[in-house]
Design a protein around this motif. Structure first.
Motif, PDB file in Angstrom:
ATOM      1  N   ARG A  59       0.828  -1.212   0.000  1.00 23.41           N
ATOM      2  CA  ARG A  59       0.000   0.000   0.000  1.00 23.41           C
ATOM      3  C   ARG A  59       0.860   1.259   0.000  1.00 23.41           C
ATOM      4  N   ASP A  60       1.885   1.278   0.862  1.00 22.97           N
ATOM      5  CA  ASP A  60       2.723   2.476   0.978  1.00 22.97           C
ATOM      6  C   ASP A  60       3.468   2.769  -0.321  1.00 22.97           C
ATOM      7  N   GLU A  61       3.979   1.722  -0.973  1.00 15.72           N
ATOM      8  CA  GLU A  61       4.716   1.934  -2.221  1.00 15.72           C
ATOM      9  C   GLU A  61       3.774   2.356  -3.351  1.00 15.72           C
ATOM     10  N   TRP A  62       2.542   1.843  -3.340  1.00 17.91           N
ATOM     11  CA  TRP A  62       1.561   2.271  -4.333  1.00 17.91           C
ATOM     12  C   TRP A  62       1.288   3.765  -4.197  1.00 17.91           C
ATOM     13  N   LEU A  63       1.096   4.220  -2.957  1.00 21.75           N
ATOM     14  CA  LEU A  63       0.798   5.631  -2.730  1.00 21.75           C
ATOM     15  C   LEU A  63       1.984   6.531  -3.077  1.00 21.75           C
ATOM     16  N   LYS A  64       3.191   6.006  -2.970  1.00 23.22           N
ATOM     17  CA  LYS A  64       4.381   6.792  -3.317  1.00 23.22           C
ATOM     18  C   LYS A  64       4.431   7.113  -4.802  1.00 23.22           C
ATOM     19  N   THR A  65       3.738   6.323  -5.619  1.00 24.84           N
ATOM     20  CA  THR A  65       3.782   6.502  -7.067  1.00 24.84           C
ATOM     21  C   THR A  65       3.416   7.931  -7.453  1.00 24.84           C
ATOM     22  N   ALA A  66       2.344   8.454  -6.859  1.00 25.41           N
ATOM     23  CA  ALA A  66       1.902   9.812  -7.192  1.00 25.41           C
ATOM     24  C   ALA A  66       2.822  10.869  -6.594  1.00 25.41           C
ATOM     25  N   ILE A  67       3.464  10.553  -5.471  1.00 24.19           N
ATOM     26  CA  ILE A  67       4.388  11.504  -4.848  1.00 24.19           C
ATOM     27  C   ILE A  67       5.638  11.670  -5.710  1.00 24.19           C
ATOM     28  N   LEU A  68       6.100  10.563  -6.283  1.00 26.28           N
ATOM     29  CA  LEU A  68       7.329  10.591  -7.078  1.00 26.28           C
ATOM     30  C   LEU A  68       7.119  11.152  -8.473  1.00 26.28           C
ATOM     31  N   ARG A  69       5.855  11.145  -8.956  1.00 28.69           N
ATOM     32  CA  ARG A  69       5.576  11.568 -10.333  1.00 28.69           C
ATOM     33  C   ARG A  69       4.443  12.588 -10.341  1.00 28.69           C
ATOM     34  N   PRO A  70       4.760  13.867 -10.517  1.00 28.16           N
ATOM     35  CA  PRO A  70       3.725  14.912 -10.497  1.00 28.16           C
ATOM     36  C   PRO A  70       2.648  14.733 -11.555  1.00 28.16           C
ATOM     37  N   SER A  71       2.964  14.048 -12.662  1.00 24.24           N
ATOM     38  CA  SER A  71       1.973  13.885 -13.734  1.00 24.24           C
ATOM     39  C   SER A  71       1.096  12.655 -13.527  1.00 24.24           C
ATOM     40  N   VAL A  72       1.255  11.965 -12.389  1.00 18.77           N
ATOM     41  CA  VAL A  72       0.468  10.771 -12.098  1.00 18.77           C
ATOM     42  C   VAL A  72      -0.486  11.054 -10.934  1.00 18.77           C
ATOM     43  N   VAL A  73      -1.753  10.680 -11.139  1.00 21.77           N
ATOM     44  CA  VAL A  73      -2.772  10.782 -10.093  1.00 21.77           C
ATOM     45  C   VAL A  73      -3.298   9.376  -9.822  1.00 21.77           C
ATOM     46  N   LEU A  74      -3.378   9.002  -8.547  1.00 22.09           N
ATOM     47  CA  LEU A  74      -3.941   7.705  -8.182  1.00 22.09           C
ATOM     48  C   LEU A  74      -5.404   7.879  -7.849  1.00 22.09           C
TER      49      LEU A  74
ATOM     50  N   ASN B 153       7.287   8.081 -17.074  1.00 21.39           N
ATOM     51  CA  ASN B 153       5.866   8.164 -16.756  1.00 21.39           C
ATOM     52  C   ASN B 153       5.020   7.195 -17.570  1.00 21.39           C
ATOM     53  N   SER B 154       5.634   6.209 -18.189  1.00 18.71           N
ATOM     54  CA  SER B 154       4.853   5.210 -18.911  1.00 18.71           C
ATOM     55  C   SER B 154       4.310   4.184 -17.931  1.00 18.71           C
ATOM     56  N   ILE B 155       3.181   3.561 -18.271  1.00 20.13           N
ATOM     57  CA  ILE B 155       2.600   2.540 -17.405  1.00 20.13           C
ATOM     58  C   ILE B 155       3.574   1.380 -17.172  1.00 20.13           C
ATOM     59  N   PRO B 156       4.245   0.844 -18.208  1.00 21.77           N
ATOM     60  CA  PRO B 156       5.196  -0.243 -17.942  1.00 21.77           C
ATOM     61  C   PRO B 156       6.288   0.138 -16.954  1.00 21.77           C
ATOM     62  N   THR B 157       6.797   1.371 -17.053  1.00 23.00           N
ATOM     63  CA  THR B 157       7.853   1.797 -16.132  1.00 23.00           C
ATOM     64  C   THR B 157       7.316   1.992 -14.727  1.00 23.00           C
ATOM     65  N   ILE B 158       6.131   2.575 -14.607  1.00 25.84           N
ATOM     66  CA  ILE B 158       5.525   2.770 -13.285  1.00 25.84           C
ATOM     67  C   ILE B 158       5.326   1.430 -12.593  1.00 25.84           C
ATOM     68  N   VAL B 159       4.796   0.447 -13.331  1.00 31.50           N
ATOM     69  CA  VAL B 159       4.559  -0.873 -12.741  1.00 31.50           C
ATOM     70  C   VAL B 159       5.879  -1.554 -12.401  1.00 31.50           C
ATOM     71  N   ARG B 160       6.853  -1.450 -13.299  1.00 24.82           N
ATOM     72  CA  ARG B 160       8.148  -2.106 -13.060  1.00 24.82           C
ATOM     73  C   ARG B 160       8.812  -1.562 -11.799  1.00 24.82           C
ATOM     74  N   LEU B 161       8.807  -0.247 -11.629  1.00 25.63           N
ATOM     75  CA  LEU B 161       9.451   0.350 -10.462  1.00 25.63           C
ATOM     76  C   LEU B 161       8.674   0.060  -9.184  1.00 25.63           C
ATOM     77  N   PHE B 162       7.339   0.000  -9.275  1.00 22.92           N
ATOM     78  CA  PHE B 162       6.526  -0.380  -8.119  1.00 22.92           C
ATOM     79  C   PHE B 162       6.866  -1.802  -7.683  1.00 22.92           C
ATOM     80  N   LYS B 163       6.936  -2.713  -8.649  1.00 21.15           N
ATOM     81  CA  LYS B 163       7.278  -4.102  -8.332  1.00 21.15           C
ATOM     82  C   LYS B 163       8.668  -4.189  -7.705  1.00 21.15           C
TER      83      LYS B 163
END
Length: 201
Positions: A57-72, A129-139
Motif C-alpha cells: 500500500r505504501d509503495e503504491w501511494l508513493k507513485t503519485a508523490i514521485l511523479r507529479p503527472s500521475v494521479v492515483l 511516466n509510462s505505465i510499464p515503467t511505473i509498474v516495473r518500479l513499483f514491483k
C-alpha cells in the motif's frame, strides 16, 4: 484447486501503436507470484493488511508523490493482488479534473490488454511516466522491501506480467471504481482467490 502455472498463465498482448505515456486513465491489476496470499486476509468483507500488505500500500501511494503527472484514483490491496486506477495527466493534450473526467484534446479510450513490460530492444528506452515503467518500479520497490522484511533476498513477489486496461470514458471509469470498492466483499467468488481456483485463462 492448486495453482497450475501451465493453466493459470497470463498471455502477453501489447496494444500496438498506443502511447502509454499519454493522458488517460488505466486500470491496473498486479498479482503475487503463484497467486500466493501474502498481503493479508479478507475478514467479514473487509481487507485487513498485514505488514507486507502495508508495504505494498505504501509503495503504491508513493507513485503519485514521485511523479507529479500521475494521479492515483481508486485502489485496493487484496490478499494476493492489487487493483488500482492510474491517471496520467498531460497539459499539452488535456487536463484530468476531479476523479478522472478528461477535458481538452485528450480522451479516455482504448481496450483491455494483458501486458508484459517491454524490453528496450522491443520498444526503445521506457519513459519514466509510462505505465510499464511505473509498474516495473513499483514491483521492484515492493519486492526489495518485502524481501528485506522477511529475510528472503532474491525471492520473487510478483508475477512477471500484469493486467492493464485503457479506460474509455467516465462510465467505464465509474464501473471500475465500483468493482475495486466491492472487491473485498466478493473475495469468495474472485477468480484470483486460490480457493476458487478458476484463475485467468
Amino acid at each position: 484447486m492448486k495453482y497450475n502455472p501451465d493453466k493459470h498463465h497470463r498471455r502477453s498482448v501489447r496494444l500496438k501503436g498506443y502511447d502509454y505515456t499519454q493522458a488517460g486513465a488505466y486500470f491496473i491489476t498486479i498479482c503475487a507470484q503463484n497467486r500466493e496470499c501474502l498481503f493479508g486476509d479478507v475478514v467479514d468483507g473487509e481487507m485487513r493488511l498485514n505488514e507486507i500488505g502495508l508495504i505494498v500500500r505504501d509503495e503504491w501511494l508513493k507513485t503519485a508523490i514521485l511523479r507529479p503527472s500521475v494521479v492515483l484514483d481508486e485502489y485496493v490491496v487484496m490478499p494476493n493482488h492489487i487493483h488500482g486506477v492510474i491517471i496520467i495527466t498531460d497539459d499539452c493534450r488535456g487536463t484530468l479534473h476531479g476523479r478522472g473526467t478528461l477535458h481538452g484534446r485528450g480522451t479516455l479510450h482504448g481496450r483491455g490488454t494483458l501486458q508484459r513490460a517491454p524490453t528496450i530492444e522491443q520498444f526503445g528506452k521506457p519513459t519514466s511516466n509510462s505505465i510499464p515503467t511505473i509498474v516495473r518500479l513499483f514491483k521492484s520497490a515492493t519486492t526489495k522491501r518485502i524481501n528485506e522484511h522477511r529475510g528472503t533476498p532474491g525471492m520473487p513477489v510478483w508475477q512477471r506480467n500484469y493486467y492493464e486496461h485503457i479506460i474509455r470514458n467516465d462510465a467505464s471509469l465509474n464501473r471500475i471504481r465500483q468493482y475495486i470498492v466491492n472487491n473485498p466483499i466478493k473475495w469468495g467468488l474472485d477468480r484470483e482467490n486460490p480457493v476458487v481456483g478458476v484463475g485467468l485463462e
